[in-house]
Design a protein around this motif. Structure first.
Motif, PDB file in Angstrom:
ATOM      1  N   TYR A   1      45.191  53.444  -1.805  1.00  0.00           N
ATOM      2  CA  TYR A   1      44.814  52.028  -1.698  1.00  0.00           C
ATOM      3  C   TYR A   1      43.605  51.868  -0.772  1.00  0.00           C
ATOM      4  CZ  TYR A   1      45.081  47.007  -0.840  1.00  0.00           C
ATOM      5  OH  TYR A   1      44.783  45.663  -0.746  1.00  0.00           O
ATOM      6  N   GLY A   2      43.624  52.549   0.369  1.00  0.00           N
ATOM      7  CA  GLY A   2      42.581  52.361   1.370  1.00  0.00           C
ATOM      8  C   GLY A   2      41.341  53.201   1.181  1.00  0.00           C
ATOM      9  N   PHE A   3      41.360  54.145   0.230  1.00  0.00           N
ATOM     10  CA  PHE A   3      40.225  55.051   0.078  1.00  0.00           C
ATOM     11  C   PHE A   3      38.893  54.324  -0.126  1.00  0.00           C
ATOM     12  CE2 PHE A   3      37.276  57.465  -2.559  1.00  0.00           C
ATOM     13  CZ  PHE A   3      37.028  58.540  -1.716  1.00  0.00           C
ATOM     14  N   PRO A   4      38.812  53.281  -0.956  1.00  0.00           N
ATOM     15  CA  PRO A   4      37.504  52.625  -1.110  1.00  0.00           C
ATOM     16  C   PRO A   4      36.935  52.117   0.213  1.00  0.00           C
ATOM     17  CG  PRO A   4      38.980  51.934  -2.862  1.00  0.00           C
ATOM     18  CD  PRO A   4      39.820  52.704  -1.875  1.00  0.00           C
ATOM     19  N   SER A   5      37.785  51.571   1.080  1.00  0.00           N
ATOM     20  CA  SER A   5      37.284  51.069   2.358  1.00  0.00           C
ATOM     21  C   SER A   5      36.826  52.218   3.259  1.00  0.00           C
ATOM     22  CB  SER A   5      38.356  50.229   3.057  1.00  0.00           C
ATOM     23  OG  SER A   5      39.473  51.021   3.422  1.00  0.00           O
ATOM     24  N   ILE A   6      37.509  53.356   3.197  1.00  0.00           N
ATOM     25  CA  ILE A   6      37.075  54.534   3.953  1.00  0.00           C
ATOM     26  C   ILE A   6      35.717  55.013   3.427  1.00  0.00           C
ATOM     27  CG2 ILE A   6      37.617  56.932   4.529  1.00  0.00           C
ATOM     28  CD1 ILE A   6      40.586  56.221   4.050  1.00  0.00           C
ATOM     29  N   TYR A   7      35.632  55.128   2.107  1.00  0.00           N
ATOM     30  CA  TYR A   7      34.414  55.635   1.478  1.00  0.00           C
ATOM     31  C   TYR A   7      33.226  54.724   1.770  1.00  0.00           C
ATOM     32  CZ  TYR A   7      31.221  57.205  -2.191  1.00  0.00           C
ATOM     33  OH  TYR A   7      30.115  57.665  -2.870  1.00  0.00           O
ATOM     34  N   TYR A   8      33.419  53.419   1.641  1.00  0.00           N
ATOM     35  CA  TYR A   8      32.324  52.483   1.880  1.00  0.00           C
ATOM     36  C   TYR A   8      31.908  52.483   3.347  1.00  0.00           C
ATOM     37  CZ  TYR A   8      31.550  50.163  -2.612  1.00  0.00           C
ATOM     38  OH  TYR A   8      31.180  49.874  -3.899  1.00  0.00           O
ATOM     39  N   THR A   9      32.855  52.633   4.266  1.00  0.00           N
ATOM     40  CA  THR A   9      32.509  52.687   5.681  1.00  0.00           C
ATOM     41  C   THR A   9      31.598  53.879   5.958  1.00  0.00           C
ATOM     42  OG1 THR A   9      34.576  51.611   6.340  1.00  0.00           O
ATOM     43  CG2 THR A   9      33.421  52.889   8.026  1.00  0.00           C
ATOM     44  N   LYS A  10      31.952  55.032   5.405  1.00  0.00           N
ATOM     45  CA  LYS A  10      31.140  56.235   5.603  1.00  0.00           C
ATOM     46  C   LYS A  10      29.790  56.124   4.887  1.00  0.00           C
ATOM     47  CE  LYS A  10      35.128  59.314   6.158  1.00  0.00           C
ATOM     48  NZ  LYS A  10      35.856  60.488   5.622  1.00  0.00           N
ATOM     49  N   LEU A  11      29.813  55.578   3.679  1.00  0.00           N
ATOM     50  CA  LEU A  11      28.581  55.443   2.911  1.00  0.00           C
ATOM     51  C   LEU A  11      27.607  54.497   3.610  1.00  0.00           C
ATOM     52  CD1 LEU A  11      27.310  56.317   0.155  1.00  0.00           C
ATOM     53  CD2 LEU A  11      28.233  54.198  -0.800  1.00  0.00           C
ATOM     54  N   ARG A  12      28.118  53.367   4.082  1.00  0.00           N
ATOM     55  CA  ARG A  12      27.266  52.385   4.787  1.00  0.00           C
ATOM     56  C   ARG A  12      26.699  52.982   6.067  1.00  0.00           C
ATOM     57  NH1 ARG A  12      30.124  46.918   6.719  1.00  0.00           N
ATOM     58  NH2 ARG A  12      31.242  48.488   7.951  1.00  0.00           N
ATOM     59  N   PHE A  13      27.543  53.692   6.827  1.00  0.00           N
ATOM     60  CA  PHE A  13      27.084  54.328   8.063  1.00  0.00           C
ATOM     61  C   PHE A  13      25.953  55.310   7.773  1.00  0.00           C
ATOM     62  CE2 PHE A  13      27.440  57.780  11.237  1.00  0.00           C
ATOM     63  CZ  PHE A  13      27.237  57.048  12.399  1.00  0.00           C
TER      64      PHE A  13
ATOM     65  N   ASP B   1      37.289  65.472  13.330  1.00  0.00           N
ATOM     66  CA  ASP B   1      38.243  66.246  14.107  1.00  0.00           C
ATOM     67  C   ASP B   1      39.222  65.385  14.900  1.00  0.00           C
ATOM     68  OD1 ASP B   1      36.282  65.293  15.779  1.00  0.00           O
ATOM     69  OD2 ASP B   1      36.243  67.065  17.070  1.00  0.00           O
ATOM     70  N   VAL B   2      39.125  64.080  14.792  1.00  0.00           N
ATOM     71  CA  VAL B   2      40.072  63.182  15.437  1.00  0.00           C
ATOM     72  C   VAL B   2      41.357  63.139  14.613  1.00  0.00           C
ATOM     73  CG1 VAL B   2      40.516  60.775  16.055  1.00  0.00           C
ATOM     74  CG2 VAL B   2      38.291  61.795  16.534  1.00  0.00           C
ATOM     75  N   PRO B   3      42.536  63.211  15.232  1.00  0.00           N
ATOM     76  CA  PRO B   3      43.784  63.143  14.461  1.00  0.00           C
ATOM     77  C   PRO B   3      43.840  61.896  13.586  1.00  0.00           C
ATOM     78  CG  PRO B   3      44.240  63.810  16.711  1.00  0.00           C
ATOM     79  CD  PRO B   3      42.787  63.441  16.669  1.00  0.00           C
ATOM     80  N   LEU B   4      44.227  62.074  12.339  1.00  0.00           N
ATOM     81  CA  LEU B   4      44.359  60.974  11.376  1.00  0.00           C
ATOM     82  C   LEU B   4      43.060  60.166  11.252  1.00  0.00           C
ATOM     83  CD1 LEU B   4      47.944  59.715  12.313  1.00  0.00           C
ATOM     84  CD2 LEU B   4      47.309  61.308  10.512  1.00  0.00           C
ATOM     85  N   ALA B   5      41.934  60.880  11.253  1.00  0.00           N
ATOM     86  CA  ALA B   5      40.626  60.215  11.294  1.00  0.00           C
ATOM     87  C   ALA B   5      40.443  59.194  10.184  1.00  0.00           C
ATOM     88  CB  ALA B   5      39.515  61.270  11.231  1.00  0.00           C
ATOM     89  N   ASP B   6      40.735  59.580   8.948  1.00  0.00           N
ATOM     90  CA  ASP B   6      40.505  58.656   7.842  1.00  0.00           C
ATOM     91  C   ASP B   6      41.404  57.434   7.943  1.00  0.00           C
ATOM     92  OD1 ASP B   6      38.438  59.981   6.688  1.00  0.00           O
ATOM     93  OD2 ASP B   6      39.532  60.706   4.947  1.00  0.00           O
ATOM     94  N   PHE B   7      42.622  57.608   8.452  1.00  0.00           N
ATOM     95  CA  PHE B   7      43.510  56.458   8.574  1.00  0.00           C
ATOM     96  C   PHE B   7      43.044  55.513   9.678  1.00  0.00           C
ATOM     97  CE2 PHE B   7      46.163  59.652   6.467  1.00  0.00           C
ATOM     98  CZ  PHE B   7      46.580  58.919   5.372  1.00  0.00           C
TER      99      PHE B   7
END
Length: 237
Positions: A3-15, A183-189
């Protein structure tokens, strides 16, 4: 995670396009960045571009004010401007492809915006999230046709409403959410939670968000993922 993958992907893409550019795109918020060449195998950021169009992209921040998008007459050439909210769902198109080949000036507003569109606005598009992603395409086979396509591409633009009204330039803003370091624990979450706070999921998913919150995930989560040792919360900046 699905469910949350698009928001993770867009955050990284925008950055990677706005705050720390690492590909062909290097752009402030609320500004249309033009790529003047056809894509090739070296363009490995932002999906799979097609080879029969030149691209322009913009990341919109609609929290403070709406944004104006303009595209000129395209005659027989296909020109498309698509708009996606922060979970990657499309919420509209602007420009000649939806206006019979004619020029169009559209106002893109955030979910909470209220008001009347000023004179000169042809269409109003409401983003379900405060952040949005714009992808514009100008069709061309390349070769001798490329200069004409580029000339048309350069006449499309994005501006904050205030800059459009006063005839000024868009301010250069590059402050965006920084994704958690790998390398942060549970980084994507962690990134998911922060992205969902910035861009809340739709009200229809409220029951699902309450379930996610029980395991420390989602925009209202206050335990588990977000309560890990603060010393581990290192960003990429």
């Amino acid at each position: 995670y699905a469910y949350g993958f698009p928001s993770i992907y867009y955050t990284k893409l925008r950055f990677g396009m706005v705050q720390r550019p690492r590909g062909v795109v290097d752009t402030p918020l609320n500004t249309l960045f033009h790529v003047p060449r056809l894509s090739d195998h070296n363009d490995q950021i932002g999906g799979s571009p097609m080879r029969d169009a030149i691209y322009s992209v913009a990341w919109l921040d609609l929290r403070t004010e709406p944004v104006v998008i303009h595209s000129p007459d395209s005659a027989q050439r296909y020109v498309s401007i698509q708009l996606a909210e922060f979970y990657s769902d499309l919420f509209g198109y602007a420009g000649p492809s939806v206006n019979g080949g004619r020029a169009q000036t559209a106002l893109v507003v955030g979910p909470q915006w209220e008001g009347d569109a000023p004179n000169g606005i042809d269409a109003v598009l409401r983003s379900p999230t405060p952040s949005a992603f714009v992808v514009a395409r100008v069709s061309t086979p390349g070769g001798d046709d490329l200069p004409a396509a580029r000339a048309l591409q350069q006449r499309s633009w994005v501006k904050p409403l205030s800059a459009w009204l006063n005839g000024g330039a868009a301010p250069e803003v590059r402050d965006v959410l920084v994704p958690s370091a790998p390398d942060v624990p549970l980084a994507d979450f962690r990134t998911m939670n922060a992205a969902m706070r910035e861009n809340p999921p739709p009200p229809a998913d409220e029951a699902l968000m309450r379930q996610f919150a029980q395991v420390g995930l989602g925009p209202v989560a206050t335990t588990a993922v977000d309560d890990l040792d603060v010393a581990t919360q290192r960003g990429l900046a």
